[in-house]
Design a protein around this motif. Structure first.
Motif, PDB file in Angstrom:
ATOM      1  N   THR A   1       3.605  -1.132 -11.390  1.00  0.00           N
ATOM      2  CA  THR A   1       5.056  -0.962 -11.332  1.00  0.00           C
ATOM      3  C   THR A   1       5.698  -1.874 -12.365  1.00  0.00           C
ATOM      4  O   THR A   1       5.612  -3.099 -12.258  1.00  0.00           O
ATOM      5  N   HIS A   2       6.292  -1.282 -13.391  1.00  0.00           N
ATOM      6  CA  HIS A   2       6.952  -2.039 -14.458  1.00  0.00           C
ATOM      7  C   HIS A   2       6.020  -3.113 -15.044  1.00  0.00           C
ATOM      8  O   HIS A   2       6.363  -4.301 -15.079  1.00  0.00           O
ATOM      9  N   THR A   3       4.855  -2.685 -15.463  1.00  0.00           N
ATOM     10  CA  THR A   3       3.823  -3.487 -16.154  1.00  0.00           C
ATOM     11  C   THR A   3       3.116  -4.493 -15.257  1.00  0.00           C
ATOM     12  O   THR A   3       2.263  -5.233 -15.737  1.00  0.00           O
ATOM     13  N   MET A   4       3.441  -4.563 -13.969  1.00  0.00           N
ATOM     14  CA  MET A   4       2.769  -5.513 -13.088  1.00  0.00           C
ATOM     15  C   MET A   4       2.171  -4.767 -11.900  1.00  0.00           C
ATOM     16  O   MET A   4       2.681  -3.711 -11.503  1.00  0.00           O
ATOM     17  N   PRO A   5       1.054  -5.274 -11.344  1.00  0.00           N
ATOM     18  CA  PRO A   5       0.465  -4.615 -10.168  1.00  0.00           C
ATOM     19  C   PRO A   5       1.484  -4.463  -9.048  1.00  0.00           C
ATOM     20  O   PRO A   5       2.289  -5.363  -8.796  1.00  0.00           O
ATOM     21  N   THR A   6       1.446  -3.321  -8.381  1.00  0.00           N
ATOM     22  CA  THR A   6       2.418  -3.047  -7.321  1.00  0.00           C
ATOM     23  C   THR A   6       2.355  -4.101  -6.215  1.00  0.00           C
ATOM     24  O   THR A   6       3.384  -4.475  -5.636  1.00  0.00           O
ATOM     25  N   LEU A   7       1.145  -4.602  -5.916  1.00  0.00           N
ATOM     26  CA  LEU A   7       1.003  -5.643  -4.899  1.00  0.00           C
ATOM     27  C   LEU A   7       1.796  -6.881  -5.290  1.00  0.00           C
ATOM     28  O   LEU A   7       2.494  -7.472  -4.450  1.00  0.00           O
ATOM     29  N   ILE A   8       1.719  -7.282  -6.552  1.00  0.00           N
ATOM     30  CA  ILE A   8       2.442  -8.462  -7.016  1.00  0.00           C
ATOM     31  C   ILE A   8       3.948  -8.186  -7.036  1.00  0.00           C
ATOM     32  O   ILE A   8       4.759  -9.036  -6.676  1.00  0.00           O
ATOM     33  N   PHE A   9       4.300  -6.977  -7.476  1.00  0.00           N
ATOM     34  CA  PHE A   9       5.703  -6.556  -7.492  1.00  0.00           C
ATOM     35  C   PHE A   9       6.322  -6.678  -6.102  1.00  0.00           C
ATOM     36  O   PHE A   9       7.405  -7.250  -5.923  1.00  0.00           O
ATOM     37  N   MET A  10       5.627  -6.153  -5.105  1.00  0.00           N
ATOM     38  CA  MET A  10       6.122  -6.199  -3.735  1.00  0.00           C
ATOM     39  C   MET A  10       6.067  -7.617  -3.166  1.00  0.00           C
ATOM     40  O   MET A  10       6.917  -8.017  -2.369  1.00  0.00           O
ATOM     41  N   MET A  11       5.064  -8.374  -3.573  1.00  0.00           N
ATOM     42  CA  MET A  11       4.867  -9.711  -3.033  1.00  0.00           C
ATOM     43  C   MET A  11       6.078 -10.596  -3.293  1.00  0.00           C
ATOM     44  O   MET A  11       6.559 -11.296  -2.395  1.00  0.00           O
ATOM     45  N   PHE A  12       6.591 -10.566  -4.515  1.00  0.00           N
ATOM     46  CA  PHE A  12       7.746 -11.402  -4.831  1.00  0.00           C
ATOM     47  C   PHE A  12       8.958 -11.012  -3.994  1.00  0.00           C
ATOM     48  O   PHE A  12       9.668 -11.881  -3.470  1.00  0.00           O
ATOM     49  N   GLY A  13       9.203  -9.711  -3.865  1.00  0.00           N
ATOM     50  CA  GLY A  13      10.338  -9.266  -3.064  1.00  0.00           C
ATOM     51  C   GLY A  13      10.210  -9.666  -1.616  1.00  0.00           C
ATOM     52  O   GLY A  13      11.158 -10.201  -1.003  1.00  0.00           O
ATOM     53  N   MET A  14       9.024  -9.441  -1.039  1.00  0.00           N
ATOM     54  CA  MET A  14       8.825  -9.731   0.377  1.00  0.00           C
ATOM     55  C   MET A  14       8.911 -11.232   0.659  1.00  0.00           C
ATOM     56  O   MET A  14       9.559 -11.659   1.634  1.00  0.00           O
ATOM     57  N   LEU A  15       8.274 -12.050  -0.161  1.00  0.00           N
ATOM     58  CA  LEU A  15       8.253 -13.491   0.092  1.00  0.00           C
ATOM     59  C   LEU A  15       9.655 -14.095  -0.010  1.00  0.00           C
ATOM     60  O   LEU A  15      10.040 -14.925   0.819  1.00  0.00           O
ATOM     61  N   ILE A  16      10.407 -13.688  -1.023  1.00  0.00           N
ATOM     62  CA  ILE A  16      11.740 -14.261  -1.214  1.00  0.00           C
ATOM     63  C   ILE A  16      12.678 -13.843  -0.082  1.00  0.00           C
ATOM     64  O   ILE A  16      13.432 -14.669   0.456  1.00  0.00           O
ATOM     65  N   ILE A  17      12.638 -12.580   0.306  1.00  0.00           N
ATOM     66  CA  ILE A  17      13.523 -12.128   1.376  1.00  0.00           C
ATOM     67  C   ILE A  17      13.088 -12.699   2.723  1.00  0.00           C
ATOM     68  O   ILE A  17      13.931 -13.052   3.562  1.00  0.00           O
ATOM     69  N   GLN A  18      11.771 -12.793   2.959  1.00  0.00           N
ATOM     70  CA  GLN A  18      11.315 -13.420   4.204  1.00  0.00           C
ATOM     71  C   GLN A  18      11.725 -14.885   4.261  1.00  0.00           C
ATOM     72  O   GLN A  18      12.073 -15.399   5.333  1.00  0.00           O
ATOM     73  N   LEU A  19      11.662 -15.574   3.119  1.00  0.00           N
ATOM     74  CA  LEU A  19      12.109 -16.968   3.074  1.00  0.00           C
ATOM     75  C   LEU A  19      13.589 -17.061   3.429  1.00  0.00           C
ATOM     76  O   LEU A  19      13.997 -17.926   4.222  1.00  0.00           O
TER      77      LEU A  19
ATOM     78  N   PHE B   1       0.837  -1.210   0.000  1.00  0.00           N
ATOM     79  CA  PHE B   1       0.000   0.000   0.000  1.00  0.00           C
ATOM     80  C   PHE B   1       0.872   1.261   0.000  1.00  0.00           C
ATOM     81  O   PHE B   1       0.621   2.202  -0.760  1.00  0.00           O
ATOM     82  N   LEU B   2       1.916   1.255   0.828  1.00  0.00           N
ATOM     83  CA  LEU B   2       2.807   2.417   0.881  1.00  0.00           C
ATOM     84  C   LEU B   2       3.525   2.604  -0.449  1.00  0.00           C
ATOM     85  O   LEU B   2       3.679   3.734  -0.927  1.00  0.00           O
ATOM     86  N   ARG B   3       3.955   1.514  -1.068  1.00  0.00           N
ATOM     87  CA  ARG B   3       4.649   1.604  -2.359  1.00  0.00           C
ATOM     88  C   ARG B   3       3.713   2.108  -3.453  1.00  0.00           C
ATOM     89  O   ARG B   3       4.113   2.905  -4.316  1.00  0.00           O
ATOM     90  N   SER B   4       2.452   1.689  -3.418  1.00  0.00           N
ATOM     91  CA  SER B   4       1.487   2.133  -4.433  1.00  0.00           C
ATOM     92  C   SER B   4       1.160   3.613  -4.278  1.00  0.00           C
ATOM     93  O   SER B   4       0.869   4.298  -5.260  1.00  0.00           O
ATOM     94  N   GLN B   5       1.210   4.121  -3.040  1.00  0.00           N
ATOM     95  CA  GLN B   5       0.963   5.543  -2.833  1.00  0.00           C
ATOM     96  C   GLN B   5       2.082   6.396  -3.421  1.00  0.00           C
ATOM     97  O   GLN B   5       1.855   7.532  -3.837  1.00  0.00           O
ATOM     98  N   LEU B   6       3.289   5.837  -3.461  1.00  0.00           N
ATOM     99  CA  LEU B   6       4.422   6.581  -3.988  1.00  0.00           C
ATOM    100  C   LEU B   6       4.572   6.430  -5.496  1.00  0.00           C
ATOM    101  O   LEU B   6       4.896   7.388  -6.197  1.00  0.00           O
ATOM    102  N   GLY B   7       4.331   5.216  -6.004  1.00  0.00           N
ATOM    103  CA  GLY B   7       4.601   4.962  -7.415  1.00  0.00           C
ATOM    104  C   GLY B   7       3.402   4.584  -8.256  1.00  0.00           C
ATOM    105  O   GLY B   7       3.547   4.313  -9.449  1.00  0.00           O
ATOM    106  N   GLY B   8       2.218   4.502  -7.647  1.00  0.00           N
ATOM    107  CA  GLY B   8       1.032   4.151  -8.412  1.00  0.00           C
ATOM    108  C   GLY B   8       0.711   2.669  -8.327  1.00  0.00           C
ATOM    109  O   GLY B   8       1.497   1.874  -7.811  1.00  0.00           O
TER     110      GLY B   8
END
Length: 261
Positions: free
Chosen positions: A61-79, A51-58
């Motif tokens: 993000t790079h042709t994919m929904p910001t939620l999905i964009f963030m999801m991959f980063g968060m899941l991989i780093i949390q893993l 939500f915070l990222r979407s408020q800043l960049g819409g």
């Protein structure tokens, strides 16, 4: 007269890993909200930061929904973080069990690593279900490749965790260095940004990080229109294999000394 059934070494090893796995579940989920919190906590983190990222960049993000964009980063780093932390402390945590000759340090490492992998897979399934229910556009252009990247991240995390677990058996202060090294990983692994957002002259300061490669490659495998740049599967694979070789070599040389300390 009952017959005594002999078990092979592999069967004994499997039983030991399963017993430690069950013990890990009981220790992590020993209260009423334990299992639920293990799923809810990362989900809340992902949705709030998205939500915070979407408020800043819409919303895109790079042709994919910001939620999905963030999801991959968060899941991989949390893993990575959860697996590394758990594996690096698994030998010390289960040291009392090593009094039984059937229980080896590698059994504790594998059981702990498998627990972290399965818990994150459950989080992924729940997250995909929520995304489907809230009707967010979602694509998986190459799901098998995404699973392969997740496996490489997990294997790399287990390997690095095993190296630190052996090191901490000899040098306890290594845990302080471990915390210092992990802290910046959350910010330099491409959770909030893509390598495409960074000027090319600064790429060498970031693309040494194999987890950044994993995040960008996973995004690209989900949305082929993402167009990942500056990352390669060869580098991620090389880092994983080298780390695995070093971890197994260290274990082979030092595991008996680890038991005696």
């Amino acid at each position: 007269m009952s017959l005594v059934q002999k078990r092979t070494r592999i069967q004994v090893w499997q039983d030991v890993i399963f017993a430690i796995f069950v013990r890990e579940i009981k220790s992590k989920f020993n209260d009423k909200v334990g299992i639920s919190w293990a799923i809810i906590n990362p989900l809340i983190f992902i949705f709030v930061l998205s939500f915070l990222r979407s408020q800043l960049g819409g919303p895109i993000t790079h042709t994919m929904p910001t939620l999905i964009f963030m999801m991959f980063g968060m899941l991989i780093i949390q893993l990575f973080l959860s697996t590394f932390n758990s594996v690096s402390s698994s030998i010390k945590k289960n040291k009392a069990l090593f009094a039984f000759r059937q229980v080896l340090p590698i059994s504790a490492v594998l059981a702990t690593g498998l627990f972290e992998l399965l818990s994150k897979l459950v989080v992924i399934v729940v997250l995909l279900l929520i995304i489907y229910l809230i009707d967010v556009e979602f694509r998986l252009d190459d799901p098998l490749l995404i699973l392969f990247y997740i496996f490489l991240v997990w294997l790399l995390s287990v390997s690095l965790g095993l190296i630190f677990a052996i090191g901490k058996a000899f040098v306890g202060e290594l845990s302080k260095i471990e915390a210092l090294l992990l802290r910046p990983m959350f910010f330099i692994s491409g959770i909030f940004f893509s390598l495409q957002d960074i000027p090319k002259q600064y790429w060498p300061y970031l693309d040494w990080n194999p987890f950044l490669h994993a995040v960008e490659l996973a995004r690209d495998a989900s949305y082929k229109t993402f167009g990942a740049q500056g990352v390669s599967i060869e580098y991620l694979l090389m880092c994983t294999l080298v780390s695995l070789f070093l971890a197994l070599s260290c274990y082979r040389v030092f595991w008996k000394q680890v038991l005696s300390r």
